[in-house]
Scaffold this motif. Structure first.
Motif, PDB file in Angstrom:
ATOM      1  N   GLU A   1      -0.039   8.812  -1.002  1.00  0.00           N
ATOM      2  CA  GLU A   1      -0.524   7.596  -1.297  1.00  0.00           C
ATOM      3  C   GLU A   1      -1.031   7.774  -2.919  1.00  0.00           C
ATOM      4  O   GLU A   1      -0.740   6.877  -3.694  1.00  0.00           O
TER       5      GLU A   1
ATOM      6  N   LYS B   1       0.000  10.125  -4.852  1.00  0.00           N
ATOM      7  CA  LYS B   1       1.187  10.243  -6.115  1.00  0.00           C
ATOM      8  C   LYS B   1       1.661   8.951  -6.333  1.00  0.00           C
ATOM      9  O   LYS B   1       2.105   8.531  -7.401  1.00  0.00           O
ATOM     10  N   LYS B   2       1.764   7.920  -5.509  1.00  0.00           N
ATOM     11  CA  LYS B   2       2.552   6.483  -5.516  1.00  0.00           C
ATOM     12  C   LYS B   2       1.669   5.918  -6.808  1.00  0.00           C
ATOM     13  O   LYS B   2       2.297   5.191  -7.662  1.00  0.00           O
TER      14      LYS B   2
ATOM     15  N   ASP C   1       2.357   7.608 -10.082  1.00  0.00           N
ATOM     16  CA  ASP C   1       3.831   7.252 -10.606  1.00  0.00           C
ATOM     17  C   ASP C   1       3.933   5.847 -11.173  1.00  0.00           C
ATOM     18  O   ASP C   1       4.710   5.691 -11.972  1.00  0.00           O
TER      19      ASP C   1
ATOM     20  N   GLN D   1       0.443   0.668  -1.861  1.00  0.00           N
ATOM     21  CA  GLN D   1       0.683   0.898  -0.311  1.00  0.00           C
ATOM     22  C   GLN D   1       1.860  -0.143  -0.084  1.00  0.00           C
ATOM     23  O   GLN D   1       2.034  -1.120  -0.648  1.00  0.00           O
TER      24      GLN D   1
END
Length: 156
Positions: free
Chosen positions: A91, A93-94, A97, A156
């Motif tokens: 989560e 890492k998203k 990014d 998310q």
């Protein structure tokens, strides 16, 4: 065992065992231990899946305390921590990014997870008061001092 120092300015949930109830149920499996304090709203990171997993981490640490020397309880706790860290890191890492979360914080956060898993694994199956208290203190401090940095920054 010499545990690394950890400063935790937060209240640490402690198990509460009612002596009469504990004696009455001591031969039951699973052992029903009655606790006053576990996860509470002050630990919310406001991502339902992560809050649910955090609740579970409190539960497994208390379970290890309740079932001293039980390899199954320790294994379940180690698996719960590892599974949660994997989910949380994915989560995060998203968020990195997407440019919402700092990459350096992400790397440090992952390092903290790995160090805890290594230390927890070194405890073996017979965790004493020091190891259990350290684990709970680490969890509380980590959520409130480290996880809180990603509030509002995850995708998310």
């Amino acid at each position: 065992m010499g545990l690394p120092p950890i400063e935790c300015p937060f209240d640490i949930p402690k198990p509460f065992r009612h002596p009469d109830l504990f004696d009455k149920f001591s031969n039951c499996d699973p052992l029903p231990i009655f606790f006053l304090n576990r996860w509470n709203e002050s630990f919310k990171v406001f991502y339902q899946n992560l809050d649910d997993e955090h609740r579970g981490l409190f539960d497994v640490v208390f379970d290890v305390d309740a079932k001293r020397g039980d390899a199954g309880a320790v294994s379940k706790a180690a698996s719960a921590f590892k599974g949660h860290f994997t989910t949380e890191e994915a989560e995060m890492k998203k968020g990195v990014d997407a440019g919402k979360l700092d990459g350096a914080h992400y790397k440090g956060h992952c390092t903290a997870h790995n160090k805890f898993l290594e230390l927890f694994g070194s405890f073996g199956n017979n965790l004493g008061d020091d190891e259990i208290n350290y684990s709970m203190k680490w969890l509380v401090n980590h959520i409130k001092s480290t996880d809180f940095h990603y509030k509002g920054k995850l995708i998310q």
